[in-house]
Write an enzyme that holds these catalytic residues in place. Sequence first.
Site, PDB file in Angstrom:
ATOM      1  CG  ASP A  67      -1.778   4.297  -6.409  1.00  0.00           C
ATOM      2  OD1 ASP A  67      -0.838   3.939  -7.126  1.00  0.00           O
ATOM      3  OD2 ASP A  67      -1.642   4.558  -5.199  1.00  0.00           O
ATOM      4  CG  ASN A 136      -0.402  11.626   4.505  1.00  0.00           C
ATOM      5  OD1 ASN A 136      -0.088  10.511   4.080  1.00  0.00           O
ATOM      6  ND2 ASN A 136      -1.123  12.479   3.799  1.00  0.00           N
ATOM      7  CG  HIS A 138      -0.630   8.391   1.367  1.00  0.00           C
ATOM      8  ND1 HIS A 138       0.035   9.584   1.366  1.00  0.00           N
ATOM      9  CD2 HIS A 138      -0.020   7.646   0.411  1.00  0.00           C
ATOM     10  CE1 HIS A 138       0.995   9.574   0.463  1.00  0.00           C
ATOM     11  NE2 HIS A 138       0.992   8.398  -0.129  1.00  0.00           N
ATOM     12  CD  GLU A 143      -3.408  11.728   0.506  1.00  0.00           C
ATOM     13  OE1 GLU A 143      -2.864  11.697   1.630  1.00  0.00           O
ATOM     14  OE2 GLU A 143      -2.788  11.972  -0.535  1.00  0.00           O
TER      15      GLU A 143
END
Length: 247
Positions: A67, A136, A138, A143
Amino acid sequence: MKLIKATDYKDMSKKAASIFAAQITLKPNCVLGLATGSTPLGTYAQLINWYNDGDLDFSQVKTVNLDEYVGLDGNNNQSYRYFMNDKLFNHVNIDKANTNVPNGKATDKQAECDRYEALIKALGGIDVQLLGIGNNGHIGFNEPNKYFDKGTHEVNLTESTITANARFFATMDEVPKTAISMGVQTIMQAKKIVLIANGPAKADIIYETCFGPITPDVPASALQLHPDVTVIVDEEAYATVAKKLGK
């Protein structure tokens, strides 16, 4: 899915690096999927050490990163291109032309996502993909969502991710709010995946990733469906997982 306990961060990093070193040795022109963040730093440092010792040759290696922040170019010291150059590429004999990171400054984001997806396919796919994991769940910047994101796409970062990244920027306003990221499907198409995590803060999400339900609420849980995933954690992370498993 194989879960490996390392004694500490250094041992975790060395175990992960050994998988990548073996891939480079067995297939010198391999395609490595790489990640950024604090967790992979020890892995990259170990690879550099082995290169300096004459044990690794990166001259034919190709890389694709997960990314990049939208709005940052490679000269910005918070961009992931800068990170990869600084933490790995500048220290080994890799050809920078063979290293690939999404273009965060692309004016047409969808065209850049399509280009990056096509690039991965043109390279023949990813031989080994390195992953960290967010609190979380990801992976990359995928996400929690109502569905698993597929190909490379632009992501609106969650408040928790923006807050977690704020420590790297002078002000909250400077923290990018969007990024270009490989999708879960793109990650899952890698031939082999190595996920690394350390510390007690990552214990719960590692348990959910490896043993919880497969759900887009925990994007990393999709890895349970991959035929060749190695998860390497330190003792602090493993202790909580083991307790939940009754071990």
